[in-house]
Design an enzyme around this catalytic site. Structure first.
Site, short mmCIF file in Angstrom:
data_model
loop_
_atom_site.label_atom_id
_atom_site.label_comp_id
_atom_site.label_asym_id
_atom_site.label_seq_id
_atom_site.Cartn_x
_atom_site.Cartn_y
_atom_site.Cartn_z
CB SER A 88 12.03 -11.28 -12.10
OG SER A 88 12.98 -10.89 -11.13
CE1 TYR A 135 7.98 -10.68 -7.37
CE2 TYR A 135 10.29 -11.29 -7.44
CZ TYR A 135 9.25 -10.51 -7.90
OH TYR A 135 9.46 -9.59 -8.89
#
Length: 285
Positions: A88, A135
């Protein structure tokens, strides 16, 4: 065939691997995509996996870490085997999403994971719980894991290890923990302001490309599309925003941040993760 796998339980991961091997018999597994993730940015306190790990790190990183390692011995029997762990931009501090959007990913000295990473320890760096950062930290670990897999196993197994960023798939259940107004506004923002939006079908096609396209048989690559993930969206002559890794464009080898590529931290991440999930030398490839 659908098979049960709960990444929030290390026993479930082990059971899945055993069931998969029994199901496929002698046929080697040739492709593995690790794409599952949870994102809990609004939680005031951590949720825990069955084994006592903070949920984001436990599911996104540790569950996948164990899964991949348990399948390597089988995969090395296959021709052109590939493993892709989805990364990501939020874990890369050299991007807008990772560098300018607070909080930034930072594994620190990994003191939390080194201490076992279990309840009440909620963060890899040992600091107080911060859902959005948990995260991002887990995605750093995902991308570091790919580099470590490449360095440890690519040459002796022939397996191609890669990571990729499919773009911001703003309408998936990943954002189910966000407030209703955010879930409604975020896709619009990503489509018309940053240009980072990617639909689920296109994202799936990108995953398939990394696993199947002959040009993607190079190991230790972080694949991206559109070339704009390190800048705010820019408008083109067709009236649509381009950039931020959004829809369209060609695949390319993206550059990861210095923090993701740090070999000392990456090696420590590997060793502490292996200990946390109970991975033995005998189980490793």
């Amino acid at each position: 065939t659908v098979m049960k796998l709960e990444l929030a339980s290390l026993q479930s991961v082990r059971d899945f691997v055993a069931n998969l091997k029994a199901f496929k018999s002698a046929r080697p597994l040739n492709n593995l995509i690790c794409n599952a993730a949870v994102y809990r940015p609004t939680d005031p306190a951590p949720a825990w996996t069955d084994d006592g790990f903070e949920m984001s790190m436990g599911v996104n990183h540790l569950g996948h870490f164990l899964l991949v390692n348990l399948l390597l011995k089988d995969m090395k029997k296959s021709k052109d085997a590939r493993v892709c762990i989805v990364g990501s931009i939020t874990g890369n501090t050299n991007t807008v999403g990772g560098g300018l959007v607070y909080p930034r990913a930072d594994l620190g000295d990994l003191s939390g994971l080194e201490a076992g990473g279990k309840n009440p320890i909620a963060m890899a760096d040992g600091k107080p719980f911060f859902g959005a950062k948990a995260y991002k930290d887990s995605k750093v670990c995902n991308m570091m894991t790919v580099t470590q897999l490449h360095e440890r196993y690519n040459e002796k197994t022939g397996i191609t290890f890669s990571s990729m960023y499919p773009g911001c798939i703003a309408e998936t259940a990943l954002f189910r923990e966000k407030r209703p107004w955010f879930r409604k506004a975020f896709p619009w923002f990503m489509k018309y302001v940053t240009g980072g939006y990617v639909g689920m079908e296109e994202a799936g096609e990108r995953l398939a490309q990394v696993i199947d396209d002959p040009q993607c048989n190079k190991s230790n690559v972080y694949w991206s599309w559109n070339g704009g993930a390190q800048q705010v969206g820019r408008w083109s002559e067709d009236g649509k925003p381009k950039g931020a890794g959004g829809s369209g464009g060609e695949i390319f080898e993206n550059e990861q941040s210095g923090a993701v590529k740090d070999p000392i931290t990456a090696n420590k991440m590997w060793e502490t993760s292996a200990k946390a999930v109970g991975l033995t030398e005998k189980e490793m490839a």
